[in-house]
Design a protein around this motif. Structure first.
Motif, PDB file in Angstrom:
ATOM      1  N   THR A 148      43.063  12.311  -2.938  1.00 56.91           N
ATOM      2  CA  THR A 148      41.982  12.598  -2.310  1.00 56.91           C
ATOM      3  C   THR A 148      40.946  13.090  -3.699  1.00 56.91           C
ATOM      4  O   THR A 148      39.750  12.688  -3.683  1.00 56.91           O
ATOM      5  N   ILE A 149      41.710  13.512  -4.540  1.00 55.39           N
ATOM      6  CA  ILE A 149      40.741  14.064  -5.804  1.00 55.39           C
ATOM      7  C   ILE A 149      40.278  12.670  -6.592  1.00 55.39           C
ATOM      8  O   ILE A 149      39.454  12.727  -6.977  1.00 55.39           O
ATOM      9  N   MET A 150      41.437  11.914  -6.610  1.00 58.56           N
ATOM     10  CA  MET A 150      40.941  10.561  -7.328  1.00 58.56           C
ATOM     11  C   MET A 150      40.101   9.547  -6.733  1.00 58.56           C
ATOM     12  O   MET A 150      39.170   9.043  -7.247  1.00 58.56           O
ATOM     13  N   LEU A 151      39.904   9.808  -5.347  1.00 57.26           N
ATOM     14  CA  LEU A 151      38.711   8.874  -4.549  1.00 57.26           C
ATOM     15  C   LEU A 151      37.662   9.599  -4.901  1.00 57.26           C
ATOM     16  O   LEU A 151      36.524   9.003  -4.497  1.00 57.26           O
ATOM     17  N   GLN A 152      37.604  10.784  -5.263  1.00 62.36           N
ATOM     18  CA  GLN A 152      35.998  11.498  -5.314  1.00 62.36           C
ATOM     19  C   GLN A 152      35.311  10.719  -6.378  1.00 62.36           C
ATOM     20  O   GLN A 152      36.002  10.570  -7.466  1.00 62.36           O
ATOM     21  N   PRO A 153      34.044  10.470  -6.380  1.00 63.64           N
ATOM     22  CA  PRO A 153      33.068   9.795  -7.250  1.00 63.64           C
ATOM     23  C   PRO A 153      33.058  10.856  -8.510  1.00 63.64           C
ATOM     24  O   PRO A 153      32.835  11.944  -8.193  1.00 63.64           O
TER      25      PRO A 153
ATOM     26  N   LYS B 145      24.222   7.677   2.924  1.00 63.04           N
ATOM     27  CA  LYS B 145      25.553   7.169   3.229  1.00 63.04           C
ATOM     28  C   LYS B 145      26.493   7.757   2.377  1.00 63.04           C
ATOM     29  O   LYS B 145      27.754   8.176   2.798  1.00 63.04           O
ATOM     30  N   SER B 146      26.373   7.694   0.999  1.00 61.53           N
ATOM     31  CA  SER B 146      27.440   8.164   0.064  1.00 61.53           C
ATOM     32  C   SER B 146      27.572   9.463   0.232  1.00 61.53           C
ATOM     33  O   SER B 146      28.411   9.970  -0.246  1.00 61.53           O
ATOM     34  N   LYS B 147      26.363  10.115   0.360  1.00 66.45           N
ATOM     35  CA  LYS B 147      26.591  11.615   0.245  1.00 66.45           C
ATOM     36  C   LYS B 147      27.435  12.204   1.482  1.00 66.45           C
ATOM     37  O   LYS B 147      27.915  13.118   1.333  1.00 66.45           O
ATOM     38  N   SER B 148      27.169  11.699   2.671  1.00 68.05           N
ATOM     39  CA  SER B 148      27.931  12.001   3.660  1.00 68.05           C
ATOM     40  C   SER B 148      29.431  11.804   3.662  1.00 68.05           C
ATOM     41  O   SER B 148      30.275  12.594   3.965  1.00 68.05           O
ATOM     42  N   TRP B 149      29.881  10.706   3.080  1.00 65.75           N
ATOM     43  CA  TRP B 149      31.088  10.224   2.495  1.00 65.75           C
ATOM     44  C   TRP B 149      31.663  11.164   1.494  1.00 65.75           C
ATOM     45  O   TRP B 149      32.765  11.605   1.597  1.00 65.75           O
ATOM     46  N   GLU B 150      30.893  11.498   0.578  1.00 65.23           N
ATOM     47  CA  GLU B 150      31.127  12.318  -0.395  1.00 65.23           C
ATOM     48  C   GLU B 150      31.468  13.740   0.038  1.00 65.23           C
ATOM     49  O   GLU B 150      32.422  14.410  -0.282  1.00 65.23           O
ATOM     50  N   VAL B 151      30.814  14.237   1.106  1.00 69.52           N
ATOM     51  CA  VAL B 151      30.857  15.524   1.539  1.00 69.52           C
ATOM     52  C   VAL B 151      32.085  15.719   2.553  1.00 69.52           C
ATOM     53  O   VAL B 151      32.869  16.617   2.545  1.00 69.52           O
ATOM     54  N   ARG B 152      32.535  14.548   3.306  1.00 62.01           N
ATOM     55  CA  ARG B 152      33.542  14.509   4.013  1.00 62.01           C
ATOM     56  C   ARG B 152      34.805  14.632   2.986  1.00 62.01           C
ATOM     57  O   ARG B 152      35.561  15.237   3.378  1.00 62.01           O
ATOM     58  N   LEU B 153      34.814  13.821   2.153  1.00 61.71           N
ATOM     59  CA  LEU B 153      35.977  13.955   1.253  1.00 61.71           C
ATOM     60  C   LEU B 153      36.111  15.039   0.563  1.00 61.71           C
ATOM     61  O   LEU B 153      37.172  15.514   0.145  1.00 61.71           O
TER      62      LEU B 153
ATOM     63  N   LYS C 161      35.396  18.192   1.661  1.00 58.58           N
ATOM     64  CA  LYS C 161      35.777  18.898   2.670  1.00 58.58           C
ATOM     65  C   LYS C 161      37.352  18.596   3.011  1.00 58.58           C
ATOM     66  O   LYS C 161      38.138  19.609   2.982  1.00 58.58           O
ATOM     67  N   LEU C 162      37.782  17.471   3.093  1.00 58.33           N
ATOM     68  CA  LEU C 162      39.121  17.231   3.230  1.00 58.33           C
ATOM     69  C   LEU C 162      40.144  17.429   2.056  1.00 58.33           C
ATOM     70  O   LEU C 162      41.042  18.249   2.259  1.00 58.33           O
ATOM     71  N   THR C 163      39.385  17.400   0.758  1.00 57.55           N
ATOM     72  CA  THR C 163      40.244  18.000  -0.413  1.00 57.55           C
ATOM     73  C   THR C 163      40.430  19.306  -0.263  1.00 57.55           C
ATOM     74  O   THR C 163      41.523  19.801  -0.599  1.00 57.55           O
ATOM     75  N   THR C 164      39.305  20.108  -0.073  1.00 58.67           N
ATOM     76  CA  THR C 164      39.307  21.362   0.303  1.00 58.67           C
ATOM     77  C   THR C 164      40.624  21.880   1.212  1.00 58.67           C
ATOM     78  O   THR C 164      41.235  22.646   0.994  1.00 58.67           O
ATOM     79  N   LEU C 165      40.579  21.315   2.254  1.00 60.40           N
ATOM     80  CA  LEU C 165      41.555  21.292   3.420  1.00 60.40           C
ATOM     81  C   LEU C 165      42.962  21.226   2.932  1.00 60.40           C
ATOM     82  O   LEU C 165      43.674  22.157   3.261  1.00 60.40           O
ATOM     83  N   VAL C 166      43.034  20.191   2.343  1.00 55.50           N
ATOM     84  CA  VAL C 166      44.531  19.799   1.940  1.00 55.50           C
ATOM     85  C   VAL C 166      44.931  20.753   0.735  1.00 55.50           C
ATOM     86  O   VAL C 166      46.049  21.046   0.645  1.00 55.50           O
ATOM     87  N   ALA C 167      44.121  21.215  -0.111  1.00 51.21           N
ATOM     88  CA  ALA C 167      44.541  22.094  -1.075  1.00 51.21           C
ATOM     89  C   ALA C 167      44.847  23.510  -0.521  1.00 51.21           C
ATOM     90  O   ALA C 167      45.705  24.084  -0.856  1.00 51.21           O
ATOM     91  N   PHE C 168      43.994  24.102   0.607  1.00 53.64           N
ATOM     92  CA  PHE C 168      44.203  25.147   1.230  1.00 53.64           C
ATOM     93  C   PHE C 168      45.604  25.211   1.833  1.00 53.64           C
ATOM     94  O   PHE C 168      46.637  26.009   1.688  1.00 53.64           O
ATOM     95  N   LEU C 169      46.044  23.795   2.458  1.00 54.22           N
ATOM     96  CA  LEU C 169      47.427  23.623   3.367  1.00 54.22           C
ATOM     97  C   LEU C 169      48.663  23.782   2.130  1.00 54.22           C
ATOM     98  O   LEU C 169      49.731  24.135   2.333  1.00 54.22           O
ATOM     99  N   PHE C 170      48.272  23.133   1.013  1.00 50.75           N
ATOM    100  CA  PHE C 170      49.190  22.840   0.078  1.00 50.75           C
ATOM    101  C   PHE C 170      49.517  24.348  -0.495  1.00 50.75           C
ATOM    102  O   PHE C 170      50.716  24.682  -0.720  1.00 50.75           O
TER     103      PHE C 170
END
Length: 77
Positions: free
Chosen positions: A22-27, A48-56, A58-67
């Motif tokens: 998820t970190i590598m996918l971020q622009p 469109k890219s902003k919403s994709w970037e925002v979702r990515l 948030k997903l990165t933050t969630l995965v980092a918190f779980l880790f």
């Protein structure tokens, strides 16, 4: 108890791999040449890219918190 540690360790390794992906996918935040990239972007493609970037993000933050939570749980066990 040992089986639980093994399962949690496997989940932690999978979360670590997913976090890296998820970190590598971020622009990149760097701007390229304005002539090449700026002219081709439209209002819709920017939104469109902003919403994709925002979702990515948030997903990165969630995965980092779980880790981190799983790492703390494993250290207690």
């Amino acid at each position: 108890m040992e089986a639980l540690k093994v399962v949690l360790t496997v989940v932690q390794v999978l979360l670590a791999i997913f976090l890296i992906v998820t970190i590598m996918l971020q622009p990149s935040k760097q701007q390229g040449l304005g002539v090449v990239s700026g002219a081709a972007e439209t209002f819709l493609s920017k939104n469109k890219s902003k919403s994709w970037e925002v979702r990515l993000a948030k997903l990165t933050t969630l995965v980092a918190f779980l880790f981190v939570a799983l790492t703390l749980a494993l250290s207690v066990l």
